[in-house]
Design an enzyme around this catalytic site. Sequence first.
Site, PDB file in Angstrom:
ATOM      1  N   LEU A 161      60.758  22.107  46.478  1.00  0.00           N
ATOM      2  CA  LEU A 161      61.196  22.105  47.880  1.00  0.00           C
ATOM      3  C   LEU A 161      61.575  23.528  48.296  1.00  0.00           C
ATOM      4  N   THR A 162      62.435  24.172  47.498  1.00  0.00           N
ATOM      5  CA  THR A 162      62.946  25.501  47.846  1.00  0.00           C
ATOM      6  C   THR A 162      61.839  26.548  47.823  1.00  0.00           C
ATOM      7  N   PHE A 202      59.995  19.405  40.978  1.00  0.00           N
ATOM      8  CA  PHE A 202      60.188  19.101  42.409  1.00  0.00           C
ATOM      9  C   PHE A 202      60.225  20.417  43.166  1.00  0.00           C
ATOM     10  N   GLN A 247     105.314  25.648  29.307  1.00  0.00           N
ATOM     11  CA  GLN A 247     105.139  24.953  30.588  1.00  0.00           C
ATOM     12  C   GLN A 247     103.901  25.439  31.337  1.00  0.00           C
ATOM     13  N   TRP A 286      62.687  28.856  42.213  1.00  0.00           N
ATOM     14  CA  TRP A 286      63.839  28.232  41.538  1.00  0.00           C
ATOM     15  C   TRP A 286      63.559  26.787  41.187  1.00  0.00           C
ATOM     16  N   GLU A 312      71.015  21.780  44.739  1.00  0.00           N
ATOM     17  CA  GLU A 312      71.230  20.461  45.364  1.00  0.00           C
ATOM     18  C   GLU A 312      72.184  20.549  46.550  1.00  0.00           C
TER      19      GLU A 312
HETATM   20  P1  TGC Z   1      68.564  17.460  59.906  1.00  0.00           P
HETATM   21  O1  TGC Z   1      67.978  17.531  61.270  1.00  0.00           O
HETATM   22  O2  TGC Z   1      70.046  17.408  59.769  1.00  0.00           O
HETATM   23  O3  TGC Z   1      67.964  16.200  59.117  1.00  0.00           O
HETATM   24  C1  TGC Z   1      66.591  15.846  59.188  1.00  0.00           C
HETATM   25  C2  TGC Z   1      66.529  14.334  59.055  1.00  0.00           C
HETATM   26  O4  TGC Z   1      66.967  13.970  57.746  1.00  0.00           O
HETATM   27  C3  TGC Z   1      68.140  13.140  57.849  1.00  0.00           C
HETATM   28  N1  TGC Z   1      69.014  13.558  56.751  1.00  0.00           N
HETATM   29  C4  TGC Z   1      69.048  12.886  55.605  1.00  0.00           C
HETATM   30  N2  TGC Z   1      68.436  11.766  55.207  1.00  0.00           N
HETATM   31  C5  TGC Z   1      68.671  11.337  53.966  1.00  0.00           C
HETATM   32  N3  TGC Z   1      69.500  12.003  53.130  1.00  0.00           N
HETATM   33  C6  TGC Z   1      70.130  13.139  53.484  1.00  0.00           C
HETATM   34  N4  TGC Z   1      70.934  13.761  52.625  1.00  0.00           N
HETATM   35  C7  TGC Z   1      69.916  13.633  54.773  1.00  0.00           C
HETATM   36  N5  TGC Z   1      70.358  14.713  55.463  1.00  0.00           N
HETATM   37  C8  TGC Z   1      69.795  14.651  56.676  1.00  0.00           C
HETATM   38  C9  TGC Z   1      68.700  13.385  59.216  1.00  0.00           C
HETATM   39  O5  TGC Z   1      69.451  12.289  59.665  1.00  0.00           O
HETATM   40  C10 TGC Z   1      67.438  13.589  60.016  1.00  0.00           C
HETATM   41  O6  TGC Z   1      66.854  12.317  60.225  1.00  0.00           O
HETATM   42  P2  TGC Z   1      66.041  12.002  61.561  1.00  0.00           P
HETATM   43  O7  TGC Z   1      65.707  10.552  61.438  1.00  0.00           O
HETATM   44  O8  TGC Z   1      66.976  12.323  62.685  1.00  0.00           O
HETATM   45  O9  TGC Z   1      64.845  12.900  61.526  1.00  0.00           O
HETATM   46  O10 TGC Z   1      67.927  18.642  59.079  1.00  0.00           O
HETATM   47  P3  TGC Z   1      68.305  20.180  59.008  1.00  0.00           P
HETATM   48  O11 TGC Z   1      67.011  20.919  58.932  1.00  0.00           O
HETATM   49  O12 TGC Z   1      69.285  20.542  60.083  1.00  0.00           O
HETATM   50  O13 TGC Z   1      68.995  20.348  57.556  1.00  0.00           O
HETATM   51  C11 TGC Z   1      69.991  19.513  57.107  1.00  0.00           C
HETATM   52  C12 TGC Z   1      70.600  20.012  55.765  1.00  0.00           C
HETATM   53  C13 TGC Z   1      71.125  21.406  55.875  1.00  0.00           C
HETATM   54  C14 TGC Z   1      71.784  19.121  55.494  1.00  0.00           C
HETATM   55  C15 TGC Z   1      69.588  19.947  54.640  1.00  0.00           C
HETATM   56  O14 TGC Z   1      68.479  20.679  54.901  1.00  0.00           O
HETATM   57  C16 TGC Z   1      70.156  20.268  53.293  1.00  0.00           C
HETATM   58  O15 TGC Z   1      70.707  19.388  52.652  1.00  0.00           O
HETATM   59  N6  TGC Z   1      70.015  21.556  52.759  1.00  0.00           N
HETATM   60  C17 TGC Z   1      70.305  21.869  51.391  1.00  0.00           C
HETATM   61  C18 TGC Z   1      68.990  22.026  50.627  1.00  0.00           C
HETATM   62  C19 TGC Z   1      69.059  21.515  49.232  1.00  0.00           C
HETATM   63  O16 TGC Z   1      69.953  20.769  48.847  1.00  0.00           O
HETATM   64  N7  TGC Z   1      68.055  21.822  48.443  1.00  0.00           N
HETATM   65  C20 TGC Z   1      67.969  21.305  47.122  1.00  0.00           C
HETATM   66  C21 TGC Z   1      66.620  21.631  46.505  1.00  0.00           C
HETATM   67  S1  TGC Z   1      66.268  20.697  45.042  1.00  0.00           S
HETATM   68  C22 TGC Z   1      67.312  21.297  43.881  1.00  0.00           C
HETATM   69  O17 TGC Z   1      68.167  22.083  44.097  1.00  0.00           O
HETATM   70  C23 TGC Z   1      67.121  20.730  42.538  1.00  0.00           C
HETATM   71  S2  TGC Z   1      68.211  21.305  41.342  1.00  0.00           S
HETATM   72  C24 TGC Z   1      67.861  20.111  40.218  1.00  0.00           C
HETATM   73  C25 TGC Z   1      68.475  20.234  38.925  1.00  0.00           C
HETATM   74  O18 TGC Z   1      68.068  21.101  38.111  1.00  0.00           O
HETATM   75  O19 TGC Z   1      69.361  19.385  38.648  1.00  0.00           O
HETATM   76  P1  FAD Z   2      70.824  30.446  50.620  1.00  0.00           P
HETATM   77  O1  FAD Z   2      70.387  29.258  51.385  1.00  0.00           O
HETATM   78  O2  FAD Z   2      70.209  31.761  50.924  1.00  0.00           O
HETATM   79  O3  FAD Z   2      72.411  30.562  50.751  1.00  0.00           O
HETATM   80  C1  FAD Z   2      73.119  31.756  50.379  1.00  0.00           C
HETATM   81  C2  FAD Z   2      74.574  31.596  50.803  1.00  0.00           C
HETATM   82  O4  FAD Z   2      74.643  31.395  52.222  1.00  0.00           O
HETATM   83  C3  FAD Z   2      75.245  30.372  50.179  1.00  0.00           C
HETATM   84  O5  FAD Z   2      76.582  30.657  49.892  1.00  0.00           O
HETATM   85  C4  FAD Z   2      75.164  29.338  51.283  1.00  0.00           C
HETATM   86  O6  FAD Z   2      76.177  28.336  51.194  1.00  0.00           O
HETATM   87  C5  FAD Z   2      75.339  30.206  52.515  1.00  0.00           C
HETATM   88  N1  FAD Z   2      74.776  29.575  53.707  1.00  0.00           N
HETATM   89  C6  FAD Z   2      73.470  29.313  53.976  1.00  0.00           C
HETATM   90  N2  FAD Z   2      73.346  28.702  55.163  1.00  0.00           N
HETATM   91  C7  FAD Z   2      74.600  28.560  55.651  1.00  0.00           C
HETATM   92  C8  FAD Z   2      75.147  27.979  56.830  1.00  0.00           C
HETATM   93  N3  FAD Z   2      74.378  27.402  57.771  1.00  0.00           N
HETATM   94  N4  FAD Z   2      76.480  28.009  57.000  1.00  0.00           N
HETATM   95  C9  FAD Z   2      77.294  28.560  56.067  1.00  0.00           C
HETATM   96  N5  FAD Z   2      76.845  29.126  54.923  1.00  0.00           N
HETATM   97  C10 FAD Z   2      75.515  29.115  54.730  1.00  0.00           C
HETATM   98  N6  FAD Z   2      65.116  23.938  44.252  1.00  0.00           N
HETATM   99  C11 FAD Z   2      64.088  23.035  44.201  1.00  0.00           C
HETATM  100  O7  FAD Z   2      63.440  22.768  45.205  1.00  0.00           O
HETATM  101  N7  FAD Z   2      63.772  22.423  43.036  1.00  0.00           N
HETATM  102  C12 FAD Z   2      64.444  22.654  41.875  1.00  0.00           C
HETATM  103  O8  FAD Z   2      64.130  22.055  40.831  1.00  0.00           O
HETATM  104  C13 FAD Z   2      65.510  23.610  41.895  1.00  0.00           C
HETATM  105  N8  FAD Z   2      66.154  23.926  40.737  1.00  0.00           N
HETATM  106  C14 FAD Z   2      67.073  24.958  40.748  1.00  0.00           C
HETATM  107  C15 FAD Z   2      67.603  25.396  39.534  1.00  0.00           C
HETATM  108  C16 FAD Z   2      68.505  26.455  39.526  1.00  0.00           C
HETATM  109  C17 FAD Z   2      69.026  26.967  38.210  1.00  0.00           C
HETATM  110  C18 FAD Z   2      68.922  27.044  40.737  1.00  0.00           C
HETATM  111  C19 FAD Z   2      69.932  28.149  40.740  1.00  0.00           C
HETATM  112  C20 FAD Z   2      68.394  26.627  41.932  1.00  0.00           C
HETATM  113  C21 FAD Z   2      67.452  25.582  41.959  1.00  0.00           C
HETATM  114  N9  FAD Z   2      66.837  25.164  43.152  1.00  0.00           N
HETATM  115  C22 FAD Z   2      65.818  24.228  43.131  1.00  0.00           C
HETATM  116  C23 FAD Z   2      67.119  25.871  44.398  1.00  0.00           C
HETATM  117  C24 FAD Z   2      68.436  25.468  45.062  1.00  0.00           C
HETATM  118  O9  FAD Z   2      68.353  24.216  45.634  1.00  0.00           O
HETATM  119  C25 FAD Z   2      68.765  26.546  46.102  1.00  0.00           C
HETATM  120  O10 FAD Z   2      69.133  27.718  45.383  1.00  0.00           O
HETATM  121  C26 FAD Z   2      69.892  26.107  47.035  1.00  0.00           C
HETATM  122  O11 FAD Z   2      69.467  25.084  47.894  1.00  0.00           O
HETATM  123  C27 FAD Z   2      70.441  27.298  47.875  1.00  0.00           C
HETATM  124  O12 FAD Z   2      69.426  28.034  48.424  1.00  0.00           O
HETATM  125  P2  FAD Z   2      69.415  29.642  48.266  1.00  0.00           P
HETATM  126  O13 FAD Z   2      69.615  29.959  46.840  1.00  0.00           O
HETATM  127  O14 FAD Z   2      68.181  30.132  48.933  1.00  0.00           O
HETATM  128  O15 FAD Z   2      70.695  30.144  49.027  1.00  0.00           O
END
Ligand code: TGC
Ligand code: FAD
Length: 397
Positions: free
Chosen positions: A136-137, A134, A293, A167, A377
Site C-alpha cells: 500500500l505504502t 501487502f 521506591q 517499506w 499501520e
Molecule cells: P477517508 O476519506 O477518511 O476514508 C476513505 C473511506 O474509507 C473509510 N475508512 C475506513 N474504512 C474501514 N476501515 C478504516 N480504518 C477506515 N478509515 C476510513 C471512510 O469512511 C471512507 O469511506 P467512504 O464510504 O466514505 O468512501 O480517507 P483519507 O484519504 O482521508 O485517509 C484516511 C486515513 C488517514 C485515516 C487513512 O488513510 C489512514 O489510515 N492512513 C494511515 C495509513 C496506514 O495505516 N498505512 C499502513 C500501511 S500497511 C502497514 O503498515 C503494514 S505493517 C505490517 C506489519 O509488519 O505488521
Molecule cells: P509520513 O506519512 O511521511 O509521516 C511522517 C510524520 O508526519 C509522522 O510523524 C506522521 O504522524 C506525521 N503526519 C503525517 N500526516 C500527518 C497529519 N495529517 N497530521 C499530523 N501529523 C501527520 N506499508 C505497507 O504498505 N506494507 C507493509 O507491509 C509495511 N510494512 C512496514 C514495515 C516497517 C518496518 C515500517 C517501518 C513501515 C512499514 N510500512 C508498510 C509503511 C508504514 O505503514 C508507513 O511507514 C506509515 O504508514 C507512515 O508513513 P510514512 O513513513 O511515509 O510517514
Amino acid sequence: MAFRFQGVDFMDFDSLLSEDEVMVRTNTRAFIEDKLIPIIEQCNRDGRFPRELVRPMGELGFFGATLDAYGCAGMNNVEYGLLTQELERGDSGIRSSVSVQSALVMYPIYEFGSEEQKSFWLPKMATGEKLGCFGLTEPDFGSNPGGMRTRARKEGDAYVLNGEKMWITSGSIADVAVIWAKVEEPGVAAPDWKIRGFLVETDRPGFSAHDVHGKWSLRASVTSGLSMQDVSVPAANLLPKSDGLKSPLMCLNQARYGISWGAIGAAMACYDTALQYAKQRKQFRNEAIASHQLVQEKLTWMISEITKAQLLALQVGRLKDRGKAGFQHISMAKKNNVWMALECARKARDILGANGISDDYPIMRHMMNLESVKTYEGTDDIHTLIIGHSITGISAF
Ligand code: TGC
Ligand code: FAD
C-alpha cells in the site's frame, strides 16, 4: 535471555477468558519459548528473518487464524489477539510476519477475492507453503495512501501495473503481493481513479523487490521496496470485490487489532525481565534495587498500564466478535497499547542500568522494534486524528 518468562496476570485476567482462549495462549507461548527465544537475539544481530519457523507456524494454525474454511483455524478474535500477544512477546518481527500473511494478504483474498482465488491461495498460505506481502505504502505516500501513484491499465484480458511500493514487510520473500493501485479510467482525472487490489505473483516479468538495509528496528523481519514496470497480470488477478480506499483500510483494521494485543506481549517481556532483574540486582546496603521506591514506582506504572491495555484489547476483541468494533475503537487500542509498550520498554531499560542496552536481555530489541510498530499501520498521530474525527465529526488530517 537471562530470565525465563513467568507470565503476567495481575488482576486475574485469565478469568475473563474461555478455556479455548487460554489454550491458544498457552500453546503459542510454548512455541515461542521453545523455537523463537533461543534464536531471536542472533537473528536480530544478523538481521535475519527466521524463515525456518514459517512452516511450523502454519502447522499450528497461526496463519489466517480467524478465517473459516480453506484450511484455516476459525479462531475468535480474542484467541487471535492472544496469539499475536505471545508472538510479539517473542519479537515484533515474527508477529509482523503473521499479521501480514493473515490480516493483509489472506483477509483481502477471503473478503474481496473470487472463489478461484480463495481456493488456490488460502490453503497454501494457511500452511505457510506460500507467503504474501501487502503493498500500500509508496515512497511519497505513507500516512496518505489515497494519493498513491501506482496504476493499473486494462489491456484486453490483462491489467498492466506500474509503480513503486516502499517499506513492504516480507516483500522479497513473498510468492504473491497484494498490490493496491489506481485503475486508469479514460476521461476521468487521475486523482479520481478508483483504488483496487491485485494479486501479483512476484516472479512476473517487470516485478522486483529490493530489501531495506541499515534498519535499527524489526531486524528479524524482511522489509523491502517493490518496483513494478509494465507488470502484466491476467484480469482474473483483480480482487473483484475490492472497491476504493476503503478496501485496504478494512485490511488495516484487522492488522491494527492484532498489533493492539501484540504490543502487550512486548510490554510483558520488558516488565517481566525488569521485575526479575530488580529483585536480584543489589546496590547500596546490599539490598535488591526492587526495595527502592523509585524502582517500585516504575514497575507499578508498567503493571498498571499493562493491565489496562489487556482490558482495552479484550473489549475491542469482544466487540469485534459481535461485529460491533468500529475502526475508531481499533485505533484507540493500537495507539494506546503501542505507546504503553514503548514506555514500558524505556522504563525497563532504565531499571536494568547498563545491562539494559545489551542483547543479553530482550529489552532494547523490543524498544527498537516498537519504534516501527508506533509508525506502521497508521502512526500514533494518525490514530489520534482518527479518534478526534470520530468524537468531533471534524476531519483534521
Ligand atoms: P477517508 O476519506 O477518511 O476514508 C476513505 C473511506 O474509507 C473509510 N475508512 C475506513 N474504512 C474501514 N476501515 C478504516 N480504518 C477506515 N478509515 C476510513 C471512510 O469512511 C471512507 O469511506 P467512504 O464510504 O466514505 O468512501 O480517507 P483519507 O484519504 O482521508 O485517509 C484516511 C486515513 C488517514 C485515516 C487513512 O488513510 C489512514 O489510515 N492512513 C494511515 C495509513 C496506514 O495505516 N498505512 C499502513 C500501511 S500497511 C502497514 O503498515 C503494514 S505493517 C505490517 C506489519 O509488519 O505488521
Ligand atoms: P509520513 O506519512 O511521511 O509521516 C511522517 C510524520 O508526519 C509522522 O510523524 C506522521 O504522524 C506525521 N503526519 C503525517 N500526516 C500527518 C497529519 N495529517 N497530521 C499530523 N501529523 C501527520 N506499508 C505497507 O504498505 N506494507 C507493509 O507491509 C509495511 N510494512 C512496514 C514495515 C516497517 C518496518 C515500517 C517501518 C513501515 C512499514 N510500512 C508498510 C509503511 C508504514 O505503514 C508507513 O511507514 C506509515 O504508514 C507512515 O508513513 P510514512 O513513513 O511515509 O510517514
